[in-house]
Design a protein around this motif. Structure first.
Motif, PDB file in Angstrom:
ATOM      1  N   GLU A  81       0.685  -0.990  -0.067  1.00 19.14           N
ATOM      2  CA  GLU A  81      -0.318   0.042  -0.042  1.00 19.14           C
ATOM      3  C   GLU A  81       0.567   1.712  -0.232  1.00 19.14           C
ATOM      4  O   GLU A  81       0.280   2.136  -0.647  1.00 19.14           O
ATOM      5  CB  GLU A  81      -1.280   0.299   1.040  1.00 19.14           C
ATOM      6  CG  GLU A  81      -2.329  -1.181   1.109  1.00 19.14           C
ATOM      7  CD  GLU A  81      -2.920  -0.933   0.010  1.00 19.14           C
ATOM      8  OE1 GLU A  81      -3.748   0.702   0.446  1.00 19.14           O
ATOM      9  OE2 GLU A  81      -3.549  -1.627  -0.735  1.00 19.14           O
ATOM     10  N   GLY A  82       2.347   1.047   0.425  1.00 17.12           N
ATOM     11  CA  GLY A  82       3.118   2.455   0.251  1.00 17.12           C
ATOM     12  C   GLY A  82       3.074   2.509   2.006  1.00 17.12           C
ATOM     13  O   GLY A  82       3.463   3.972   2.626  1.00 17.12           O
ATOM     14  N   ILE A  83       3.312   1.657   2.533  1.00 15.60           N
ATOM     15  CA  ILE A  83       4.022   2.401   4.609  1.00 15.60           C
ATOM     16  C   ILE A  83       4.582   1.047   4.667  1.00 15.60           C
ATOM     17  O   ILE A  83       4.746  -0.048   4.649  1.00 15.60           O
ATOM     18  CB  ILE A  83       3.161   1.677   5.232  1.00 15.60           C
ATOM     19  CG1 ILE A  83       1.599   2.707   5.162  1.00 15.60           C
ATOM     20  CG2 ILE A  83       3.364   1.979   7.057  1.00 15.60           C
ATOM     21  CD1 ILE A  83       0.455   3.006   5.964  1.00 15.60           C
ATOM     22  N   GLY A  84       6.163   1.392   4.922  1.00 17.60           N
ATOM     23  CA  GLY A  84       7.593   1.087   5.283  1.00 17.60           C
ATOM     24  C   GLY A  84       7.501   0.923   6.733  1.00 17.60           C
ATOM     25  O   GLY A  84       7.585   1.721   7.491  1.00 17.60           O
ATOM     26  N   TYR A  85       8.448  -0.184   7.385  1.00 20.77           N
ATOM     27  CA  TYR A  85       8.766  -0.318   8.773  1.00 20.77           C
ATOM     28  C   TYR A  85       9.927  -0.609   8.975  1.00 20.77           C
ATOM     29  O   TYR A  85      10.522  -1.315   8.581  1.00 20.77           O
ATOM     30  CB  TYR A  85       7.132  -1.088   9.013  1.00 20.77           C
ATOM     31  CG  TYR A  85       7.924  -1.713  10.945  1.00 20.77           C
ATOM     32  CD1 TYR A  85       7.740  -0.859  11.892  1.00 20.77           C
ATOM     33  CD2 TYR A  85       8.068  -3.084  11.116  1.00 20.77           C
ATOM     34  CE1 TYR A  85       7.898  -1.142  13.038  1.00 20.77           C
ATOM     35  CE2 TYR A  85       7.996  -3.194  12.362  1.00 20.77           C
ATOM     36  CZ  TYR A  85       8.265  -1.940  13.856  1.00 20.77           C
ATOM     37  OH  TYR A  85       8.778  -2.455  14.684  1.00 20.77           O
ATOM     38  N   VAL A  86      10.607   0.565  10.233  1.00 17.77           N
ATOM     39  CA  VAL A  86      12.133   0.020  10.373  1.00 17.77           C
ATOM     40  C   VAL A  86      12.302  -0.262  11.896  1.00 17.77           C
ATOM     41  O   VAL A  86      12.270   0.881  12.263  1.00 17.77           O
ATOM     42  CB  VAL A  86      13.151   1.608   9.888  1.00 17.77           C
ATOM     43  CG1 VAL A  86      14.174   0.786  10.570  1.00 17.77           C
ATOM     44  CG2 VAL A  86      12.963   1.658   8.738  1.00 17.77           C
ATOM     45  N   PRO A  87      11.788  -1.481  12.461  1.00 16.07           N
ATOM     46  CA  PRO A  87      12.111  -2.096  13.533  1.00 16.07           C
ATOM     47  C   PRO A  87      13.213  -1.366  14.703  1.00 16.07           C
ATOM     48  O   PRO A  87      14.623  -0.965  13.926  1.00 16.07           O
ATOM     49  CB  PRO A  87      11.775  -3.446  13.951  1.00 16.07           C
ATOM     50  CG  PRO A  87      12.157  -3.752  11.970  1.00 16.07           C
ATOM     51  CD  PRO A  87      12.422  -2.752  11.041  1.00 16.07           C
ATOM     52  N   GLN A  88      13.921  -1.257  15.438  1.00 16.38           N
ATOM     53  CA  GLN A  88      14.605  -1.296  16.954  1.00 16.38           C
ATOM     54  C   GLN A  88      16.004  -2.395  16.288  1.00 16.38           C
ATOM     55  O   GLN A  88      16.631  -1.623  16.241  1.00 16.38           O
ATOM     56  CB  GLN A  88      14.161  -0.934  17.628  1.00 16.38           C
ATOM     57  CG  GLN A  88      14.894  -0.585  18.815  1.00 16.38           C
ATOM     58  CD  GLN A  88      15.437  -0.775  20.518  1.00 16.38           C
ATOM     59  OE1 GLN A  88      13.650  -0.426  20.943  1.00 16.38           O
ATOM     60  NE2 GLN A  88      16.006  -0.228  21.118  1.00 16.38           N
ATOM     61  N   THR A  89      15.106  -3.596  16.123  1.00 14.80           N
ATOM     62  CA  THR A  89      16.360  -4.868  16.233  1.00 14.80           C
ATOM     63  C   THR A  89      16.270  -5.209  14.779  1.00 14.80           C
ATOM     64  O   THR A  89      14.954  -5.569  14.312  1.00 14.80           O
ATOM     65  CB  THR A  89      16.608  -5.934  17.420  1.00 14.80           C
ATOM     66  OG1 THR A  89      15.195  -6.232  17.979  1.00 14.80           O
ATOM     67  CG2 THR A  89      17.098  -4.548  18.953  1.00 14.80           C
ATOM     68  N   ASP A  90      16.969  -6.041  14.817  1.00 11.83           N
ATOM     69  CA  ASP A  90      16.913  -6.765  14.221  1.00 11.83           C
ATOM     70  C   ASP A  90      16.826  -6.459  12.558  1.00 11.83           C
ATOM     71  O   ASP A  90      15.729  -7.023  11.925  1.00 11.83           O
ATOM     72  CB  ASP A  90      16.449  -8.311  14.278  1.00 11.83           C
ATOM     73  CG  ASP A  90      16.095  -9.038  15.324  1.00 11.83           C
ATOM     74  OD1 ASP A  90      17.870  -8.972  15.770  1.00 11.83           O
ATOM     75  OD2 ASP A  90      15.766  -9.395  16.057  1.00 11.83           O
ATOM     76  N   ASN A  91      16.971  -5.957  12.208  1.00 10.85           N
ATOM     77  CA  ASN A  91      15.996  -5.368  11.080  1.00 10.85           C
ATOM     78  C   ASN A  91      16.996  -5.064   9.843  1.00 10.85           C
ATOM     79  O   ASN A  91      17.215  -4.343   8.953  1.00 10.85           O
ATOM     80  CB  ASN A  91      16.445  -3.003  11.176  1.00 10.85           C
ATOM     81  CG  ASN A  91      17.438  -2.455  11.684  1.00 10.85           C
ATOM     82  OD1 ASN A  91      18.359  -3.086  11.681  1.00 10.85           O
ATOM     83  ND2 ASN A  91      16.712  -1.555  12.759  1.00 10.85           N
ATOM     84  N   VAL A  92      17.976  -5.803   9.863  1.00 10.78           N
ATOM     85  CA  VAL A  92      18.628  -5.555   8.365  1.00 10.78           C
ATOM     86  C   VAL A  92      18.987  -7.507   8.747  1.00 10.78           C
ATOM     87  O   VAL A  92      19.138  -7.893   9.672  1.00 10.78           O
ATOM     88  CB  VAL A  92      20.172  -5.055   8.485  1.00 10.78           C
ATOM     89  CG1 VAL A  92      19.786  -4.397   8.549  1.00 10.78           C
ATOM     90  CG2 VAL A  92      21.141  -5.662   9.585  1.00 10.78           C
ATOM     91  N   PHE A  93      19.818  -7.903   8.055  1.00  9.98           N
ATOM     92  CA  PHE A  93      20.162  -9.754   7.560  1.00  9.98           C
ATOM     93  C   PHE A  93      21.884  -9.403   6.587  1.00  9.98           C
ATOM     94  O   PHE A  93      22.308  -9.296   6.450  1.00  9.98           O
ATOM     95  CB  PHE A  93      19.602 -10.382   6.282  1.00  9.98           C
ATOM     96  CG  PHE A  93      17.695 -10.467   6.122  1.00  9.98           C
ATOM     97  CD1 PHE A  93      17.447 -11.745   6.958  1.00  9.98           C
ATOM     98  CD2 PHE A  93      16.969  -9.232   4.931  1.00  9.98           C
ATOM     99  CE1 PHE A  93      15.788 -11.536   6.499  1.00  9.98           C
ATOM    100  CE2 PHE A  93      16.080  -9.967   5.178  1.00  9.98           C
ATOM    101  CZ  PHE A  93      15.246 -10.370   5.852  1.00  9.98           C
ATOM    102  N   GLY A  94      21.837  -9.729   8.201  1.00  7.85           N
ATOM    103  CA  GLY A  94      23.110  -9.977   8.919  1.00  7.85           C
ATOM    104  C   GLY A  94      24.496 -10.546   8.146  1.00  7.85           C
ATOM    105  O   GLY A  94      25.490 -10.764   7.481  1.00  7.85           O
ATOM    106  N   SER A  95      23.622 -12.212   7.165  1.00  6.36           N
ATOM    107  CA  SER A  95      24.520 -12.669   6.482  1.00  6.36           C
ATOM    108  C   SER A  95      24.778 -12.519   4.925  1.00  6.36           C
ATOM    109  O   SER A  95      25.093 -12.941   4.238  1.00  6.36           O
ATOM    110  CB  SER A  95      24.003 -14.583   6.970  1.00  6.36           C
ATOM    111  OG  SER A  95      22.426 -14.504   6.382  1.00  6.36           O
ATOM    112  N   LEU A  96      24.138 -11.348   4.242  1.00  7.32           N
ATOM    113  CA  LEU A  96      23.223 -10.922   3.062  1.00  7.32           C
ATOM    114  C   LEU A  96      23.602  -9.755   3.004  1.00  7.32           C
ATOM    115  O   LEU A  96      24.714  -9.201   4.021  1.00  7.32           O
ATOM    116  CB  LEU A  96      22.301 -10.768   3.028  1.00  7.32           C
ATOM    117  CG  LEU A  96      21.010 -12.044   3.312  1.00  7.32           C
ATOM    118  CD1 LEU A  96      19.812 -11.541   2.452  1.00  7.32           C
ATOM    119  CD2 LEU A  96      21.702 -13.309   2.146  1.00  7.32           C
ATOM    120  N   THR A  97      24.310  -9.609   1.809  1.00  3.62           N
ATOM    121  CA  THR A  97      25.747  -8.093   1.925  1.00  3.62           C
ATOM    122  C   THR A  97      24.413  -7.195   1.686  1.00  3.62           C
ATOM    123  O   THR A  97      23.209  -8.093   1.272  1.00  3.62           O
ATOM    124  CB  THR A  97      25.728  -8.579   0.091  1.00  3.62           C
ATOM    125  OG1 THR A  97      25.036  -8.974  -0.498  1.00  3.62           O
ATOM    126  CG2 THR A  97      26.799  -9.918   0.105  1.00  3.62           C
TER     127      THR A  97
END
Length: 237
Positions: A81-97
């Protein structure tokens, strides 16, 4: 609530299981704004974002996006719909580039992925410089930039950000706040929870002070910063 608001929570009760956290909460976000939610731990700030993003369904009341009721819609549909969310923790995949992280953020796109990624690399140079690096090798501030960028791959007009400065050194936190403003400059309205209330309000247009799951104070950021009661109770003044 007016349909002119890009995002509204109206008379919302909600929480986790049988534990009520939000109590008749009403707030809104307009196009182009940065709005900051402040208040003590346990006030319900993060719960507001999770409710807006469909991770929690309101018990009572409604969540509307451009005037359309999205209460309880699944998060994957809310992203579309057009809403993004950036949580406080676990917000990236560390094993991926970095590049793989950004592509993961665009899995729901039907087209235009390469173009938007080029734009994001132009906007956030540090990501282009490290695009082949694993996300786990990034500093805390760089991870936050990646989390913002990944959420922006879907080109949302609203971004929900939970505690962007959490755990960061003061200088790094200042850089992250500059990045929040850069995201806002991309015509993205931002609803942000921030424990550093003074810094959060310092880059915001308006703010809400939450206490015990409801809005205790609201106003322009400057008015809240100048409010003696808000300062004494919530800003450490």
């Amino acid at each position: 609530m007016s349909a002119d608001h890009v995002l509204s929570l109206s008379d919302v009760d909600g929480g986790y299981g049988e534990v009520q956290v939000l109590d008749d909460l009403t707030l809104h976000l307009d196009a182009g704004e940065i709005v900051c939610l402040i208040g003590p731990n346990g006030a319900g700030k993060s719960t507001v974002l999770k409710t807006a993003f469909g991770m929690l369904t309101p018990w009572e009341g409604s969540v509307t996006y451009h005037g359309r009721d999205i209460s309880g819609m699944a998060p994957e549909n809310i992203v579309r719909e057009g809403i993004g969310y950036v949580p406080q923790t676990d917000n990236v995949f560390g094993s991926l580039t970095i590049d793989e992280n950004l592509r993961m953020g665009g899995v729901a796109r039907k087209d235009g992925l390469e173009s938007v990624m080029r734009d994001l690399y132009d906007r956030f140079e540090i990501l282009r410089e490290k695009k082949s690096a694993k996300a786990r090798t990034l500093s805390g501030g760089q991870r936050q930039v990646l989390a913002f960028a990944r959420a922006l791959v879907m080109e949302p007009d609203v971004l929900l950000i939970d505690e962007p400065s959490a755990g960061l050194a003061p200088n790094t936190a200042d850089e992250v706040f500059e990045d929040v403003q850069a995201v806002n400059d991309m015509d993205t309205a931002i609803l942000m929870v921030e424990q550093n209330a003074t810094k959060g309000l310092g880059i915001s247009d308006r703010g809400y002070v939450l206490d015990q799951g409801t809005v205790r104070f609201e106003g322009t950021a400057d008015d809240l910063l100048d409010n003696e009661e808000v300062s004494q109770l919530y800003l450490g003044g």
